[in-house]
Design an enzyme around this catalytic site. Structure first.
Site, PDB file in Angstrom:
ATOM      1  N   SER A 196     -30.640   6.916  -9.071  1.00  0.00           N
ATOM      2  CA  SER A 196     -30.352   7.706 -10.482  1.00  0.00           C
ATOM      3  C   SER A 196     -31.428   8.859 -10.647  1.00  0.00           C
ATOM      4  CB  SER A 196     -31.038   6.671 -11.484  1.00  0.00           C
ATOM      5  OG  SER A 196     -30.198   5.377 -11.751  1.00  0.00           O
ATOM      6  N   GLY A 224     -19.975   6.760  -9.240  1.00  0.00           N
ATOM      7  CA  GLY A 224     -19.806   6.588 -10.585  1.00  0.00           C
ATOM      8  C   GLY A 224     -20.909   7.421 -11.351  1.00  0.00           C
ATOM      9  N   ARG A 232     -12.408   2.562 -11.715  1.00  0.00           N
ATOM     10  CA  ARG A 232     -13.358   2.352 -12.831  1.00  0.00           C
ATOM     11  C   ARG A 232     -13.176   2.914 -13.880  1.00  0.00           C
ATOM     12  NH1 ARG A 232     -19.042   2.701  -9.719  1.00  0.00           N
ATOM     13  NH2 ARG A 232     -19.913   1.930 -11.675  1.00  0.00           N
ATOM     14  N   ASP A 270     -28.195  -3.629 -11.781  1.00  0.00           N
ATOM     15  CA  ASP A 270     -27.812  -3.613 -10.333  1.00  0.00           C
ATOM     16  C   ASP A 270     -28.270  -4.574  -9.445  1.00  0.00           C
ATOM     17  OD1 ASP A 270     -26.356  -1.190 -10.782  1.00  0.00           O
ATOM     18  OD2 ASP A 270     -28.046   0.329 -10.490  1.00  0.00           O
ATOM     19  N   ARG A 279     -18.338  -7.332  -9.532  1.00  0.00           N
ATOM     20  CA  ARG A 279     -19.428  -8.024  -8.892  1.00  0.00           C
ATOM     21  C   ARG A 279     -19.634  -9.523  -9.292  1.00  0.00           C
ATOM     22  NH1 ARG A 279     -23.662  -3.092  -8.557  1.00  0.00           N
ATOM     23  NH2 ARG A 279     -22.627  -2.087  -6.688  1.00  0.00           N
ATOM     24  N   GLY A 287      -0.893   0.315  23.738  1.00  0.00           N
ATOM     25  CA  GLY A 287       0.526   0.106  24.169  1.00  0.00           C
ATOM     26  C   GLY A 287       1.506   1.618  24.175  1.00  0.00           C
ATOM     27  N   PRO A 288       2.428   1.615  24.701  1.00  0.00           N
ATOM     28  CA  PRO A 288       3.123   2.733  24.637  1.00  0.00           C
ATOM     29  C   PRO A 288       3.760   3.318  23.655  1.00  0.00           C
ATOM     30  CG  PRO A 288       4.468   0.944  25.578  1.00  0.00           C
ATOM     31  CD  PRO A 288       3.259   0.328  25.227  1.00  0.00           C
ATOM     32  N   LYS A 343       2.286   0.447  17.462  1.00  0.00           N
ATOM     33  CA  LYS A 343       0.610   0.064  17.520  1.00  0.00           C
ATOM     34  C   LYS A 343       0.226   0.517  16.030  1.00  0.00           C
ATOM     35  CE  LYS A 343       0.156   3.145  20.492  1.00  0.00           C
ATOM     36  NZ  LYS A 343       1.765   3.500  20.736  1.00  0.00           N
ATOM     37  N   SER A 370       1.550   1.305  12.928  1.00  0.00           N
ATOM     38  CA  SER A 370       2.151   0.393  11.778  1.00  0.00           C
ATOM     39  C   SER A 370       1.316  -0.958  11.877  1.00  0.00           C
ATOM     40  CB  SER A 370       3.399   0.503  11.739  1.00  0.00           C
ATOM     41  OG  SER A 370       4.118   0.128  12.973  1.00  0.00           O
TER      42      SER A 370
HETATM   43  N1  LIG Z   1       8.664  -5.936  15.905  1.00  0.00           N
HETATM   44  C1  LIG Z   1       9.264  -4.978  15.089  1.00  0.00           C
HETATM   45  N2  LIG Z   1      10.635  -4.693  14.713  1.00  0.00           N
HETATM   46  C2  LIG Z   1      10.957  -3.761  14.226  1.00  0.00           C
HETATM   47  N3  LIG Z   1      10.460  -2.705  14.059  1.00  0.00           N
HETATM   48  C3  LIG Z   1       9.505  -2.492  14.419  1.00  0.00           C
HETATM   49  C4  LIG Z   1       8.609  -3.501  15.124  1.00  0.00           C
HETATM   50  N4  LIG Z   1       7.234  -3.241  15.377  1.00  0.00           N
HETATM   51  C5  LIG Z   1       7.251  -2.090  14.867  1.00  0.00           C
HETATM   52  N5  LIG Z   1       8.289  -1.507  14.338  1.00  0.00           N
HETATM   53  C6  LIG Z   1       8.730  -0.108  13.665  1.00  0.00           C
HETATM   54  O1  LIG Z   1       8.746   0.589  14.849  1.00  0.00           O
HETATM   55  C7  LIG Z   1       8.524   2.104  14.503  1.00  0.00           C
HETATM   56  C8  LIG Z   1       7.379   2.549  15.434  1.00  0.00           C
HETATM   57  O2  LIG Z   1       6.159   2.045  15.133  1.00  0.00           O
HETATM   58  P1  LIG Z   1       4.693   2.811  15.277  1.00  0.00           P
HETATM   59  O3  LIG Z   1       4.880   3.986  14.483  1.00  0.00           O
HETATM   60  O4  LIG Z   1       3.574   2.112  14.586  1.00  0.00           O
HETATM   61  O5  LIG Z   1       4.565   3.003  16.725  1.00  0.00           O
HETATM   62  P2  LIG Z   1       3.461   3.567  17.572  1.00  0.00           P
HETATM   63  O6  LIG Z   1       3.310   2.648  18.754  1.00  0.00           O
HETATM   64  O7  LIG Z   1       2.031   3.542  16.756  1.00  0.00           O
HETATM   65  O8  LIG Z   1       3.870   4.950  17.820  1.00  0.00           O
HETATM   66  P3  LIG Z   1       3.203   6.352  18.557  1.00  0.00           P
HETATM   67  O9  LIG Z   1       2.621   5.832  19.702  1.00  0.00           O
HETATM   68  O10 LIG Z   1       4.323   7.128  18.760  1.00  0.00           O
HETATM   69  O11 LIG Z   1       2.472   6.690  17.358  1.00  0.00           O
HETATM   70  C9  LIG Z   1       8.042   1.926  13.081  1.00  0.00           C
HETATM   71  O12 LIG Z   1       8.912   2.466  12.107  1.00  0.00           O
HETATM   72  C10 LIG Z   1       7.686   0.468  12.926  1.00  0.00           C
HETATM   73  O13 LIG Z   1       7.781  -0.234  11.399  1.00  0.00           O
HETATM   74  N1  LIG Z   2      -6.219   6.458  22.679  1.00  0.00           N
HETATM   75  C1  LIG Z   2      -5.243   7.483  22.843  1.00  0.00           C
HETATM   76  C2  LIG Z   2      -4.259   7.583  21.909  1.00  0.00           C
HETATM   77  C3  LIG Z   2      -3.548   8.719  22.017  1.00  0.00           C
HETATM   78  N2  LIG Z   2      -3.335   9.107  23.139  1.00  0.00           N
HETATM   79  C4  LIG Z   2      -2.250  10.208  23.392  1.00  0.00           C
HETATM   80  C5  LIG Z   2      -0.730   9.646  23.391  1.00  0.00           C
HETATM   81  C6  LIG Z   2       0.256  10.520  23.069  1.00  0.00           C
HETATM   82  O1  LIG Z   2       0.336  11.714  24.045  1.00  0.00           O
HETATM   83  C7  LIG Z   2      -0.788  11.130  22.015  1.00  0.00           C
HETATM   84  C8  LIG Z   2      -0.406  10.772  20.564  1.00  0.00           C
HETATM   85  O2  LIG Z   2      -0.436   9.473  20.267  1.00  0.00           O
HETATM   86  P1  LIG Z   2       0.632   8.649  19.293  1.00  0.00           P
HETATM   87  O3  LIG Z   2       0.290   9.251  18.049  1.00  0.00           O
HETATM   88  O4  LIG Z   2       1.737   8.947  19.641  1.00  0.00           O
HETATM   89  O5  LIG Z   2      -0.009   7.356  19.511  1.00  0.00           O
HETATM   90  O6  LIG Z   2      -2.037  10.856  22.287  1.00  0.00           O
HETATM   91  C9  LIG Z   2      -4.113   9.046  24.346  1.00  0.00           C
HETATM   92  O7  LIG Z   2      -3.857   9.468  25.192  1.00  0.00           O
HETATM   93  N3  LIG Z   2      -5.004   7.929  23.827  1.00  0.00           N
END
Ligand SMILES: Nc1ncnc2c1ncn2[C@@H]1O[C@H](COP(=O)(O)OP(=O)(O)OP(=O)(O)O)[C@@H](O)[C@H]1O
Ligand SMILES: Nc1ccn([C@H]2C[C@H](O)[C@@H](COP(=O)(O)O)O2)c(=O)n1
Length: 672
Positions: free
Chosen positions: A20, A91, A120, A315, A346, A456-457, A462, A464
């Site tokens: 404060s 606040g 708030r 507080d 709280r 993941g690819p 990933k 969402s």
């Molecule tokens: N099991 C599922 N079935 C249907 N749709 C899905 C599923 N899992 C994810 N999705 C949808 O697939 C789309 C791509 O997902 P997201 O953007 O999270 O992928 P990402 O792996 O983060 O992609 P990037 O690497 O390009 O950022 C989103 O619209 C998501 O809602």
């Molecule tokens: N840990 C990470 C996250 C992302 N990347 C690369 C992969 C893509 O070429 C780019 C954008 O990622 P996305 O938003 O599509 O998931 O960044 C990476 O190499 N390592």
């Protein structure tokens, strides 16, 4: 039940500067025409919000440190800020500056805050200010009296305001409005609220008339500059007084504590519960009474806290409630409905968490009932980002035999950034550098953060999925790819032909990128602006893999992501989170899906309709090409759980990961 090991608490704690007083030190320095030297300020997130807002009004305030000088130019020189005030979680910043702005004719400002602050109520300041002629617009949904709000300054009328609540923020806002417009303000309260504003204004030459429950500011007052040494915050010191009270042996010395009688209710309650508190070295500094408190453990009894005592310990009530869970008999807290509109509700949050840990606690409309016991407490505390909850339950977690994890230990930054280190030192875990969140003397996990890595690819789901999982678990989400995208976005406009990009040039843009927490997600900002949509656009997507191959860029992103995910429960998604960024993550998931299905999902996401087979085929080619470019960094960690989502719904994969996370957390709390 007997504890497993005794708790010995010893040493000296100098809690950080009073929150404060820190806010007011900056605000009153800004009103004066001259220099104010400020020492020992609380350099916490809330106070930073006040400093930034005042800088935006033309006040010269350097980076907050233990000793600095503010150069004010008088009330008349204050300007409208160029951008909205980001009040973050504070606040006090919002309500006090709302009063000041409202009384400055011709100035205006938009006030924004985080999700918790935005919930708030602000009408309690807006209404009395409106009765003085102020113009304040709430810009949220109809009926919502929280942020965002816009304050249009005006020449106000004087007021004689009889307040239904004892609130130092309302009183302070009205006094600031009166000072800004040069009009008389009288505020009467049912109980005396904190009187730091009064003490500090008197010390700055303002002719206030103060009585037990009212204050009168005469018209046309000037504020002169006066140096400030900020004493330690009694609210912060209370956590350590409680810790010492819960110990089996030792004594804790709390130095330089502000003993302003409007703030010492918690110490009175502690004494009533049986705690031994010796106060010495009392002295007056800048109108505030300061002293040293020595606390020794004693048997604790339950008590009743109500009526006029409540504003004097509002507080500290979360800590007192947690302490009551360890005291003999019943503790009842009443007349404290105000707790429901603090950084969290709280009353509900404290009772829910105590019950989760196994305590017999009951919510009352205006307080709570707690039955104490020494049964070991176990479970996971949800703080709702509320610093005082994190610290109160952190103290319980330091008791040997208790096994308590805390979802967001980093939220203590709002008022006590060094809290965990001081707690570690007080319970004898060595240097202040030791982090009590990892283990306590008892071996209990006190808020060991849970890190979930989802890799993941491209378009495997990933980000969402990570966001959804984070929401279900009530933890933070960080999308690492967004940082690669942010730096690529800037390279597109500053580095020329992408074929000739080099890491040094790309990274020259790094200082323009920061991050901010919105709701639960970390958002990269470019020049303080969220560029979310542009980051997903084709030009960025086409070049981002190139940038992601640059090792120096990877180092920078890793640092950003680690800072955004450090010391809190977090879900982080990307390509190398489980292997490189957080190799110690307790849960690692690798999402895969057939490339055709990934392409189909990506198109549905982008086009918002069913794609044709030809479109999917084309997108599949692009995805496969992108996978190849990102292949180096995209292998699953050896201990990752691979989930193929080709034929499952997103909801199912979220549920699966949430179940894995809960099982992981369970193992962390109760190691086998
Ligand atoms: N099991 C599922 N079935 C249907 N749709 C899905 C599923 N899992 C994810 N999705 C949808 O697939 C789309 C791509 O997902 P997201 O953007 O999270 O992928 P990402 O792996 O983060 O992609 P990037 O690497 O390009 O950022 C989103 O619209 C998501 O809602
Ligand atoms: N840990 C990470 C996250 C992302 N990347 C690369 C992969 C893509 O070429 C780019 C954008 O990622 P996305 O938003 O599509 O998931 O960044 C990476 O190499 N390592």
């Amino acid at each position: 039940m007997k504890r497993r090991a005794p708790l010995h608490v010893a040493g000296t704690i100098r809690a950080p500067g009073d929150k404060s007083i820190s806010h007011r030190a900056l605000i009153f320095a800004a009103l004066a025409d001259g220099e104010t030297r400020v020492r020992d300020i609380l350099a916490s997130a809330d106070v930073h919000a006040t400093a930034s807002a005042l800088r935006a009004m033309g006040v010269s305030i350097p980076e907050l440190s233990t000793d600095f000088v503010v150069r004010g130019h008088g009330i008349a020189a204050l300007t409208s800020p160029a951008r909205a005030f980001d009040c973050a979680n504070s606040g006090t910043t919002t309500r006090l500056l709302c009063g000041l702005l409202a009384g400055l004719p011709g100035r205006s400002a938009r006030f924004e805050g985080d999700a918790s602050l935005s919930r708030r109520p602000m009408r309690r300041v807006a209404s009395p200010l409106a009765s003085m002629g102020a113009h304040i617009d709430f810009e949220g949904a109809p009926g919502h009296d929280g942020l965002p709000m816009r304050v249009h300054g005006a020449q106000l009328r004087g007021t004689n305001y009889v307040s239904a609540h004892a609130s130092a923020q309302v009183k302070g806002a009205l006094l600031l409005a009166g000072l800004a417009s040069g009009v008389e303000v009288v505020v009467e309260e049912p109980y005396r609220s904190r009187d730091h504003s009064e003490r500090m204004l008197l010390a700055r030459g303002v002719a206030l008339e103060v009585s037990e429950r009212s204050v009168r500011l005469p018209a046309a007052q000037q504020v002169t500059a006066a140096d400030v040494v900020v004493p330690s915050d009694p609210s912060s010191a209370t956590f350590f007084a409680a810790l010492a009270a819960l110990a089996d042996s030792g004594e804790l010395r709390l130095e330089n504590v502000c003993l302003n009688p409007t703030r010492t209710g918690a110490f009175d309650v502690l004494q009533r519960m049986g705690v031994s508190l010796d106060v010495s070295e009392q002295r007056l500094v800048g109108g505030e009474l300061i002293g040293t408190i020595v606390v020794r453990p004693e048997a604790l009894n339950g008590t009743t806290i109500e009526g006029a005592e409540i504003p004097r310990c509002i507080d500290e009530l979360p800590m007192l409630a947690c302490l009551a869970s360890q005291a003999a008999g019943e503790t009842r807290i009443a007349d404290a409905a105000e707790l429901r509109v603090k950084e969290s509700d709280r009353i509900r949050a404290v009772v829910d968490n105590l019950r989760t840990l196994g305590v017999d606690a009951e919510e009352l409309p205006d307080g709570m009932r707690i039955i104490g016991s020494r049964t070991p407490l176990r479970g996971h505390v949800i703080t709702h980002g509320d610093h005082r909850l994190a610290m109160a339950f952190g103290v319980l977690g330091a008791i040997p035999g208790n096994q308590i994890t805390i979802d967001d230990p980093a939220c203590v930054d709002v008022s006590y950034p060094r809290f965990w280190q001081d707690l570690a030192a007080a319970v004898g875990q060595g240097d202040a550098g030791v982090d009590v969140r990892q283990t306590t003397a008892s071996g209990a996990a006190v808020g060991t953060p849970l890190t979930i890595a989802i890799d993941g690819p491209a378009a495997s789901g990933k980000s969402s999925t990570a966001q959804w999982v984070a929401q279900k678990l009530g933890v933070r989400h960080v999308d690492s790819g967004a940082f690669y995208r942010a730096i690529t976005y800037l390279a597109l406009s500053t580095c020329g032909d992408p074929e000739s990009w080099v890491a040094d040039d790309v990274l020259a843009n790094a200082p323009r990128i920061s991050w901010r927490l919105t709701e639960r997600s970390v958002l990269p900002l470019i020049d303080d602006i969220d560029q979310d949509t542009a980051l997903r656009d084709a030009p960025v997507t086409r070049q981002v893999s190139r940038v992601a191959q640059m090792l120096a860029v990877r180092e920078w992103v890793n640092q950003m992501v680690r800072s955004a995910g450090a010391a809190v429960d977090v879900v982080v998604d990307g390509r190398d989170i489980g292997t490189t960024v957080f190799p110690d993550a307790q849960l690692k998931v690798f999402l895969v899906a057939d490339s055709w299905e990934r392409a189909r999902r990506r198109l549905v996401q982008r086009l918002r309709r069913r794609p044709t087979d030809a479109e999917i085929a084309e997108e599949t080619e692009e995805l496969v090409a992108r996978d190849a470019k990102d292949a180096t960094q995209s292998a699953p960690a050896r201990d990752a759980i691979t989930i193929d989502t080709t034929t499952v719904t997103q909801e199912e994969q979220v549920e699966r990961i949430v179940a894995l996370a809960r099982a992981t957390r369970e193992r962390m709390v109760r190691p086998t």
